[in-house]
Write a protein that holds these residues in place. Structure first.
Motif, PDB file in Angstrom:
ATOM      1  N   ILE A  84      -6.585 -18.121  -2.480  1.00 38.62           N
ATOM      2  CA  ILE A  84      -5.754 -17.519  -3.525  1.00 38.62           C
ATOM      3  C   ILE A  84      -5.056 -18.612  -4.332  1.00 38.62           C
ATOM      4  O   ILE A  84      -4.940 -19.754  -3.890  1.00 38.62           O
ATOM      5  N   CYS A  85      -4.589 -18.203  -5.488  1.00 36.92           N
ATOM      6  CA  CYS A  85      -3.764 -19.043  -6.337  1.00 36.92           C
ATOM      7  C   CYS A  85      -2.398 -18.370  -6.400  1.00 36.92           C
ATOM      8  O   CYS A  85      -2.324 -17.141  -6.530  1.00 36.92           O
ATOM      9  N   GLN A  86      -1.337 -19.147  -6.256  1.00 40.73           N
ATOM     10  CA  GLN A  86       0.010 -18.605  -6.365  1.00 40.73           C
ATOM     11  C   GLN A  86       0.756 -19.350  -7.455  1.00 40.73           C
ATOM     12  O   GLN A  86       0.631 -20.564  -7.602  1.00 40.73           O
ATOM     13  N   ILE A  87       1.565 -18.590  -8.208  1.00 39.99           N
ATOM     14  CA  ILE A  87       2.378 -19.173  -9.264  1.00 39.99           C
ATOM     15  C   ILE A  87       3.684 -18.388  -9.334  1.00 39.99           C
ATOM     16  O   ILE A  87       3.693 -17.179  -9.105  1.00 39.99           O
ATOM     17  N   TYR A  88       4.759 -19.107  -9.607  1.00 42.33           N
ATOM     18  CA  TYR A  88       6.039 -18.429  -9.781  1.00 42.33           C
ATOM     19  C   TYR A  88       6.118 -17.838 -11.172  1.00 42.33           C
ATOM     20  O   TYR A  88       5.793 -18.490 -12.167  1.00 42.33           O
ATOM     21  N   ARG A  89       6.551 -16.598 -11.262  1.00 39.75           N
ATOM     22  CA  ARG A  89       6.890 -15.934 -12.518  1.00 39.75           C
ATOM     23  C   ARG A  89       8.322 -15.462 -12.315  1.00 39.75           C
ATOM     24  O   ARG A  89       8.558 -14.474 -11.635  1.00 39.75           O
ATOM     25  N   GLY A  90       9.270 -16.223 -12.843  1.00 38.72           N
ATOM     26  CA  GLY A  90      10.675 -15.944 -12.550  1.00 38.72           C
ATOM     27  C   GLY A  90      10.914 -16.253 -11.085  1.00 38.72           C
ATOM     28  O   GLY A  90      10.585 -17.332 -10.605  1.00 38.72           O
ATOM     29  N   THR A  91      11.414 -15.272 -10.364  1.00 39.30           N
ATOM     30  CA  THR A  91      11.654 -15.473  -8.927  1.00 39.30           C
ATOM     31  C   THR A  91      10.516 -14.932  -8.066  1.00 39.30           C
ATOM     32  O   THR A  91      10.512 -15.124  -6.862  1.00 39.30           O
ATOM     33  N   ALA A  92       9.572 -14.251  -8.692  1.00 39.25           N
ATOM     34  CA  ALA A  92       8.455 -13.663  -7.934  1.00 39.25           C
ATOM     35  C   ALA A  92       7.315 -14.668  -7.804  1.00 39.25           C
ATOM     36  O   ALA A  92       6.982 -15.379  -8.751  1.00 39.25           O
ATOM     37  N   LYS A  93       6.730 -14.706  -6.632  1.00 38.62           N
ATOM     38  CA  LYS A  93       5.543 -15.528  -6.408  1.00 38.62           C
ATOM     39  C   LYS A  93       4.339 -14.612  -6.601  1.00 38.62           C
ATOM     40  O   LYS A  93       4.129 -13.667  -5.846  1.00 38.62           O
ATOM     41  N   MET A  94       3.571 -14.887  -7.658  1.00 37.22           N
ATOM     42  CA  MET A  94       2.437 -14.054  -8.013  1.00 37.22           C
ATOM     43  C   MET A  94       1.166 -14.609  -7.374  1.00 37.22           C
ATOM     44  O   MET A  94       1.000 -15.823  -7.254  1.00 37.22           O
ATOM     45  N   ASN A  95       0.273 -13.712  -6.994  1.00 41.70           N
ATOM     46  CA  ASN A  95      -0.946 -14.069  -6.280  1.00 41.70           C
ATOM     47  C   ASN A  95      -2.173 -13.582  -7.027  1.00 41.70           C
ATOM     48  O   ASN A  95      -2.178 -12.476  -7.566  1.00 41.70           O
ATOM     49  N   ARG A  96      -3.197 -14.417  -7.019  1.00 42.08           N
ATOM     50  CA  ARG A  96      -4.477 -14.072  -7.635  1.00 42.08           C
ATOM     51  C   ARG A  96      -5.579 -14.644  -6.756  1.00 42.08           C
ATOM     52  O   ARG A  96      -5.486 -15.751  -6.244  1.00 42.08           O
ATOM     53  N   LEU A  97      -6.629 -13.882  -6.579  1.00 42.86           N
ATOM     54  CA  LEU A  97      -7.790 -14.320  -5.814  1.00 42.86           C
ATOM     55  C   LEU A  97      -8.553 -15.371  -6.608  1.00 42.86           C
ATOM     56  O   LEU A  97      -8.766 -15.208  -7.811  1.00 42.86           O
ATOM     57  N   ARG A  98      -8.983 -16.441  -5.952  1.00 45.63           N
ATOM     58  CA  ARG A  98      -9.765 -17.490  -6.630  1.00 45.63           C
ATOM     59  C   ARG A  98     -11.265 -17.169  -6.508  1.00 45.63           C
ATOM     60  O   ARG A  98     -12.071 -17.971  -6.071  1.00 45.63           O
ATOM     61  N   ARG A  99     -11.610 -15.975  -6.920  1.00 39.66           N
ATOM     62  CA  ARG A  99     -12.985 -15.493  -6.756  1.00 39.66           C
ATOM     63  C   ARG A  99     -14.002 -16.386  -7.459  1.00 39.66           C
ATOM     64  O   ARG A  99     -15.036 -16.720  -6.888  1.00 39.66           O
ATOM     65  N   ASP A 100     -13.736 -16.773  -8.694  1.00 42.52           N
ATOM     66  CA  ASP A 100     -14.698 -17.602  -9.424  1.00 42.52           C
ATOM     67  C   ASP A 100     -14.965 -18.917  -8.694  1.00 42.52           C
ATOM     68  O   ASP A 100     -16.110 -19.345  -8.569  1.00 42.52           O
ATOM     69  N   ASP A 101     -13.897 -19.545  -8.218  1.00 47.88           N
ATOM     70  CA  ASP A 101     -14.060 -20.804  -7.480  1.00 47.88           C
ATOM     71  C   ASP A 101     -14.846 -20.589  -6.197  1.00 47.88           C
ATOM     72  O   ASP A 101     -15.756 -21.353  -5.874  1.00 47.88           O
ATOM     73  N   LEU A 102     -14.502 -19.540  -5.453  1.00 51.18           N
ATOM     74  CA  LEU A 102     -15.196 -19.267  -4.185  1.00 51.18           C
ATOM     75  C   LEU A 102     -16.660 -18.921  -4.428  1.00 51.18           C
ATOM     76  O   LEU A 102     -17.543 -19.371  -3.698  1.00 51.18           O
ATOM     77  N   ASP A 103     -16.922 -18.130  -5.472  1.00 52.38           N
ATOM     78  CA  ASP A 103     -18.307 -17.765  -5.783  1.00 52.38           C
ATOM     79  C   ASP A 103     -19.124 -18.984  -6.218  1.00 52.38           C
ATOM     80  O   ASP A 103     -20.312 -19.079  -5.920  1.00 52.38           O
ATOM     81  N   GLN A 104     -18.482 -19.890  -6.909  1.00 53.08           N
ATOM     82  CA  GLN A 104     -19.189 -21.100  -7.339  1.00 53.08           C
ATOM     83  C   GLN A 104     -19.555 -21.973  -6.132  1.00 53.08           C
ATOM     84  O   GLN A 104     -20.666 -22.488  -6.046  1.00 53.08           O
ATOM     85  N   LEU A 105     -18.620 -22.109  -5.214  1.00 60.08           N
ATOM     86  CA  LEU A 105     -18.850 -22.965  -4.040  1.00 60.08           C
ATOM     87  C   LEU A 105     -19.711 -22.298  -2.977  1.00 60.08           C
ATOM     88  O   LEU A 105     -20.567 -22.932  -2.365  1.00 60.08           O
ATOM     89  N   PHE A 106     -19.450 -21.010  -2.742  1.00 62.56           N
ATOM     90  CA  PHE A 106     -20.099 -20.281  -1.649  1.00 62.56           C
ATOM     91  C   PHE A 106     -20.599 -18.935  -2.184  1.00 62.56           C
ATOM     92  O   PHE A 106     -19.969 -17.901  -1.962  1.00 62.56           O
ATOM     93  N   PRO A 107     -21.722 -18.942  -2.902  1.00 59.55           N
ATOM     94  CA  PRO A 107     -22.212 -17.717  -3.544  1.00 59.55           C
ATOM     95  C   PRO A 107     -22.321 -16.541  -2.566  1.00 59.55           C
ATOM     96  O   PRO A 107     -22.817 -16.686  -1.458  1.00 59.55           O
ATOM     97  N   ARG A 108     -21.766 -15.415  -3.003  1.00 57.01           N
ATOM     98  CA  ARG A 108     -21.806 -14.139  -2.279  1.00 57.01           C
ATOM     99  C   ARG A 108     -20.986 -14.107  -0.991  1.00 57.01           C
ATOM    100  O   ARG A 108     -20.945 -13.088  -0.311  1.00 57.01           O
TER     101      ARG A 108
END
Length: 118
Positions: free
Chosen positions: A74-98
Motif C-alpha cells: 500500500i501507499c500511505q499519505i497524510y491528508r490533514g490529520t488523516a492517513k490515507m491508504n491506496r493499494l499499489r496495484r499497478d506496481d505489484l502487477d508490474q513486478l508480479f503479474p496476476r
C-alpha cells in the motif's frame, strides 16, 4: 501561511519491493482484510485507516498498516490529520503479474468455503 503537513511516510521504491515481503504482508488475515477493502475501492481511490474496521487495538492496526506500507503493498499519505491508504496495484502487477488477483480470488474462495466470521 499554511501549516506544514506531517512528515512524509517512507515507501519502498518499485525496484526495492520483494516478493517475500509482499507474501509475508499478505499472509496475515487482518492485513489481507485491509487489502481486500482497498481492492474494492479501485486503483486510484484512497481511504483513511479509520474507514477499515479491524477487530484489533489501534496500535495493532497501526502495525498492520506499517507492514503493508513497508512491504510495498500500500501507499500511505497524510491528508490533514488523516492517513490515507491506496493499494499499489499497478506496481505489484508490474513486478508480479496476476499475484494480487490470484491471492484475492483465493481469499474470496476461502471466505465462501469457511463462511462468515472466519
Amino acid at each position: 501561511m499554511t501549516p506544514t503537513s506531517a512528515r512524509p511516510l517512507e515507501h519502498p521504491r518499485l525496484e526495492e519491493i520483494r516478493l517475500e515481503a509482499v507474501l509475508h504482508a499478505l499472509s496475515d488475515p487482518m492485513r489481507l482484510q485491509v487489502v481486500r477493502h482497498l481492492a474494492t475501492l479501485g486503483d486510484a481511490c484512497e481511504t483513511p485507516c479509520s474507514a477499515i474496521d479491524l477487530a484489533v487495538t489501534k496500535s495493532t492496526s497501526t502495525h498492520h498498516f506499517r507492514v503493508l506500507r513497508e512491504s510495498g503493498v500500500i501507499c500511505q499519505i497524510y491528508r490533514g490529520t488523516a492517513k490515507m491508504n491506496r493499494l499499489r496495484r499497478d506496481d505489484l502487477d508490474q513486478l508480479f503479474p496476476r499475484l494480487l488477483d490470484t491471492i484475492l480470488a483465493a481469499d474470496a474462495a476461502q471466505l465462501r468455503r469457511l463462511g462468515p466470521g472466519h
